[in-house]
Design a protein around this motif. Structure first.
Motif, short mmCIF file in Angstrom:
data_model
loop_
_atom_site.label_atom_id
_atom_site.label_comp_id
_atom_site.label_asym_id
_atom_site.label_seq_id
_atom_site.Cartn_x
_atom_site.Cartn_y
_atom_site.Cartn_z
N SER A 228 0.82 -1.22 0.00
CA SER A 228 0.00 0.00 0.00
C SER A 228 0.85 1.27 0.00
N PHE A 229 2.15 1.15 0.33
CA PHE A 229 3.05 2.30 0.37
C PHE A 229 3.65 2.63 -0.98
N THR A 230 3.77 1.64 -1.84
CA THR A 230 4.66 1.78 -2.99
C THR A 230 4.25 2.88 -3.96
N ASN A 231 2.95 3.17 -4.07
CA ASN A 231 2.50 4.18 -5.03
C ASN A 231 2.81 5.60 -4.58
N THR A 232 2.94 5.82 -3.27
CA THR A 232 3.17 7.17 -2.76
C THR A 232 4.56 7.36 -2.16
N LEU A 233 5.37 6.31 -2.16
CA LEU A 233 6.69 6.38 -1.52
C LEU A 233 7.60 7.34 -2.27
N ALA A 234 8.22 8.27 -1.55
CA ALA A 234 9.14 9.25 -2.16
C ALA A 234 10.60 8.89 -1.89
N HIS A 235 10.96 8.66 -0.64
CA HIS A 235 12.31 8.26 -0.25
C HIS A 235 12.27 7.77 1.19
N PHE A 236 13.43 7.45 1.73
CA PHE A 236 13.53 7.02 3.12
C PHE A 236 14.47 7.98 3.86
N LYS A 237 14.23 8.10 5.15
CA LYS A 237 15.07 8.95 5.98
C LYS A 237 15.75 8.09 7.04
N LEU A 238 17.08 8.18 7.10
CA LEU A 238 17.84 7.43 8.09
C LEU A 238 18.21 8.33 9.27
N SER A 239 18.60 9.55 8.98
CA SER A 239 18.95 10.53 10.00
C SER A 239 18.77 11.92 9.40
N GLN A 240 19.08 12.95 10.19
CA GLN A 240 18.96 14.31 9.68
C GLN A 240 19.90 14.57 8.51
N SER A 241 21.04 13.87 8.48
CA SER A 241 22.03 14.11 7.43
C SER A 241 22.05 13.01 6.37
N CYS A 242 21.17 12.03 6.49
CA CYS A 242 21.20 10.91 5.55
C CYS A 242 19.80 10.51 5.11
N SER A 243 19.58 10.54 3.82
CA SER A 243 18.35 10.00 3.24
C SER A 243 18.72 8.93 2.24
N LEU A 244 17.77 8.06 1.94
CA LEU A 244 17.98 6.96 1.01
C LEU A 244 17.07 7.15 -0.19
N ASN A 245 17.67 7.23 -1.37
CA ASN A 245 16.91 7.42 -2.59
C ASN A 245 16.46 6.08 -3.16
N ILE A 246 15.21 6.00 -3.57
CA ILE A 246 14.69 4.76 -4.14
C ILE A 246 15.33 4.52 -5.50
#
Length: 358
Positions: A228-246
């Motif tokens: 149910s998440f996959t259609n609206t998923l933008a990216h992931f957040k690991l910390s304030q200085s690190c995000s994960l790009n799909i």
């Protein structure tokens, strides 16, 4: 006749009453907030004596979901695998598992009776190629002069290319070996990258994996995400200085979930192969956010109070989640440049509940 007519009339009235009853129940069940969605405006003067403060509504394009577990890994196939070229009785690795190594670095020393057999076989293959090449060159000229038959030339050619192929195969394996003057054999890295060792113990036979080299840029985080998440998923957040790009989705679902591969946005992420991490999914949303103090409930519906001249317009909203000290919500109205009440909201709620100013 009259008795029958009376019975029919009673039966008809019972049916009509039943229909009316279920219609009323349906309205109450599926539209419990219908009346509440059209609350009359409240005059600002009704809050005289209370601290009245307003704040602007902010647009938001994202909302954080519940945390998920990610596995720091690499996609199948991106690892460069070095195999044992012969049976090995003992191997001593010179780097810890997961170390960053340079191209040409000595990874391990190997020992075993087959080591020297391999070296002898390599030298033999080299000599056989030299002989076959010489024989091939001489008879190539004979073929031009029509001194030998075509069938003989075919056999000579076949022998030469078999010797050449055999030597090239062994030469390819020699690329991963370093041999000193005492015929001590070590394994070297063909690339710069992260060293990944196998967990197997005991004898290593020819064709087993000696080690893998993984390019640091190929590190990915493997995350199992609800479908149910996959259609609206933008990216992931690991910390304030690190995000994960799909980066990609696995095309095959695992029941109610799907595997997502995500790549770190920067070196600040400091991921370690095999590590398990907690990530926050960030979903796309066309909505708004406001301080939590601005939201109140009335008859099971959430509202905010918009400033409209000398009145407060009570607008029903749908809460979607939280962002720090704010609520994220959606509404069936354009809220650009709108001011919303953020103080004395409980007093307003009390008035709606006919509780006065207590």
């Amino acid at each position: 006749m009259l008795l029958n007519s009376t019975k029919k009339m009673r039966h008809f009235l019972r049916i009509q009453y039943t229909f009316f009853f279920f219609f009323t129940v349906t309205l109450l069940t599926f539209n419990p907030v219908f009346a509440s969605q059209n609350l009359a405006p409240v005059g600002l003067s009704s809050l005289s004596g209370f601290d009245v403060e307003f704040a602007p509504i902010q647009k938001t394009e994202f909302i954080n979901g519940q945390s998920l577990i990610g596995e720091v890994n690499f996609k199948p196939g991106v690892n460069y695998t070095v195999l044992f070229a012969f049976d090995v009785q003992q191997v001593r690795y010179l780097y810890p598992n997961g170390s960053m190594v340079e191209k040409g670095a000595t990874i391990a020393s190997v020992e075993g009776s087959d080591v020297h057999h391999f070296l002898d076989a390599y030298q033999s293959a080299k000599d056989m190629l030299a002989i076959a090449k010489s024989h091939y060159d001489i008879n190539q000229q004979h073929l031009k002069n029509k001194i030998i038959r075509s069938s003989e030339w075919v056999e000579i050619t076949k022998s030469y290319f078999e010797a050449k192929l055999n030597f090239e195969h062994m030469q390819h394996q020699m690329v991963f070996l370093n041999i000193d003057d005492s015929e001590n054999v070590t394994l070297v890295s063909p690339k710069t990258g992260i060293l990944k060792l196998t967990n197997e113990s005991g004898n290593r036979v020819m064709g087993d994996t000696a080690f893998d080299i993984i390019d640091a840029s190929s590190i990915r985080v493997k995350i199992k995400v609800p479908l149910s998440f996959t259609n609206t998923l933008a990216h992931f957040k690991l910390s304030q200085s690190c995000s994960l790009n799909i980066e990609s989705y696995d095309s095959i679902a695992d029941k109610y979930h799907q595997i997502v591969w995500a790549s770190p946005s920067s070196n600040e992420c400091q991921l370690t192969l095999g590590q398990t991490i907690k990530v926050t999914p960030v979903n796309k949303l066309t909505g708004f956010k406001i301080a939590k103090s601005a939201v109140f409930e009335f008859e099971d519906v959430n509202y905010i109070a918009l400033k409209s001249g000398d009145n407060l317009e009570l607008l029903p909203i749908e809460l979607k989640g939280t962002q720090g000290k704010d609520y994220v919500f959606t509404a069936n109205k354009n809220l650009d440049d709108q001011q919303v009440l953020i103080s004395s909201v409980s007093a307003l709620q009390g008035m709606l509940l006919h509780l006065g100013r207590e």
